[in-house]
Enzyme design. Sequence first.
Site, PDB file in Angstrom:
ATOM      1  N   SER A 273       0.842  -1.193   0.000  1.00  0.00           N
ATOM      2  CA  SER A 273       0.000   0.000   0.000  1.00  0.00           C
ATOM      3  C   SER A 273       0.882   1.250   0.000  1.00  0.00           C
ATOM      4  CB  SER A 273      -0.943  -0.031   1.201  1.00  0.00           C
ATOM      5  OG  SER A 273      -1.924   0.969   1.076  1.00  0.00           O
ATOM      6  N   ASN A 274       0.331   2.391   0.341  1.00  0.00           N
ATOM      7  CA  ASN A 274       1.108   3.635   0.362  1.00  0.00           C
ATOM      8  C   ASN A 274       0.591   4.542   1.477  1.00  0.00           C
ATOM      9  OD1 ASN A 274      -1.062   5.413  -0.781  1.00  0.00           O
ATOM     10  ND2 ASN A 274      -0.870   3.921  -2.435  1.00  0.00           N
ATOM     11  N   ARG A 275       1.196   5.716   1.583  1.00  0.00           N
ATOM     12  CA  ARG A 275       0.924   6.587   2.730  1.00  0.00           C
ATOM     13  C   ARG A 275      -0.293   7.497   2.567  1.00  0.00           C
ATOM     14  NH1 ARG A 275       5.335   6.154   5.918  1.00  0.00           N
ATOM     15  NH2 ARG A 275       7.299   5.677   4.900  1.00  0.00           N
ATOM     16  N   SER A 276      -1.078   7.316   1.536  1.00  0.00           N
ATOM     17  CA  SER A 276      -2.233   8.212   1.347  1.00  0.00           C
ATOM     18  C   SER A 276      -3.223   8.103   2.518  1.00  0.00           C
ATOM     19  CB  SER A 276      -2.948   7.842   0.041  1.00  0.00           C
ATOM     20  OG  SER A 276      -4.182   8.514  -0.015  1.00  0.00           O
TER      21      SER A 276
ATOM     22  N   ALA B 161      -4.504   7.397  -4.388  1.00  0.00           N
ATOM     23  CA  ALA B 161      -3.138   6.970  -4.685  1.00  0.00           C
ATOM     24  C   ALA B 161      -3.224   5.483  -5.020  1.00  0.00           C
ATOM     25  CB  ALA B 161      -2.246   7.209  -3.478  1.00  0.00           C
TER      26      ALA B 161
END
Length: 414
Positions: A214-217, A281
């Site tokens: 995943s990502n930091r959004s 994102a």
Amino acid sequence: MDLDRPSALLRGKRLVLGVTGSIAAYKAVSLLRALTGRGASVSVVMTNSATKFLAPLTFEVLSGQPVTTGLFEACEEMRHLTVPEGAHAIIVAPATANFLAKAAVGLADDVLSTILLTAQCPLIVVPAMDGGMWEHPTVAEHVRILRARGVVVLDPEEGPLASGQVAQGRLAAEPRILEAVQALLTPQADWLGQRVLVSAGPTQEAIDPVRFISNRSSGKMGYAIAEAARDRGGDVVLVTGPTALRPPAGVEVVPVTSAQEMADALGRHFSWATVVVMAAAVADFRPREQAARKLKKQGRTSFTLDLEAAPDILAMLSAQRTTQILVGFAAETEDLISHATAKLVGKGLDAIVANDVTKEGAGFGSDNNAAVMLSRGGRRKELGLMSKRRLADEILTEVRELRTAGRPSAATVE
Ligand code: C5P
């Protein structure tokens, strides 16, 4: 603004409707219907004398919420503190001369007047009274005090009164009350009639049943856009990856997890939309295979994950579009403008909001952001550090310009 059209302009708004003991109390029933019909959630508070004119049950059934009446029962439940919690506005209609006097001097001898002293939100007062009462210097003085405090007081109208007299004292007509409520709560309705599809948050791409990429959004930017479009009169569908945010009221929320699910959900709503804002994102790559069971270490010291490209949702939607305006985001760590311009053109967008996520106090997780918005035809707007909500409004104002300018064919996109 066409006030007769039952639009959903008050969607997501929580209102308190105070009803005091005037013969005009029956008009509050129709007002309640009009407010809920515009999407507001309305909690009714009646003074004791108002209950002599109308049964609380009428308001209870029509509002779908319990009606607050006598002070003592309210104290038991501390309702005078909880009723206005989170309310966007209090409307008192009809308001008697007695109520105006109490509100002006701060008396709190029943639940409605007590609420006024605890609530922080704006107040609209709609007086209705007999004959010369409205003209009486004491009433006029109270109205002056309230107006000086920022309260919106709607002048009563002239006409036949219940007593048979013809004078100024009739409750303001319903369209005037609705106009005042809407002007207070939705000062800008420039997105009325627009159908806005917004994506927000990260996606999660499963590796096995317990792990994902995943990502930091945080989703805050996309949620702010959804809320701003709603507040400006738009119908909004928000397709969101997993976030810790509260679903915005008055917006259809479609929760998804992976890029594929997000692509499917956006694809389903695409033909409905007039504007698509892709603030999510989305993962660019995902595991080629998803293990059915948790992967084991088994003494390994390294592990190689085989990734494949996830669907580029914007590029996919852009290829299918008819008249939709498409807005993308570009979160960059270097060469902001050149990367964003390449995406604007490459994905066939109408505009792109580019932000440098390395900037202090902006970007992922923050409540603030700074961006540069590039639009087709070479328009460029610098949007300095501001709250994500304000940035959302600036973005919508810029998109509104594109909407009115019309969408050029792909061949003319620069
Ligand atoms: O190509 P890049 O991911 O940097 O482009 C960012 C924009 O494209 C964002 O608006 C993002 O929501 C969208 N995007 C997408 N599908 C992807 C990756 C990004 O729609 N797989």
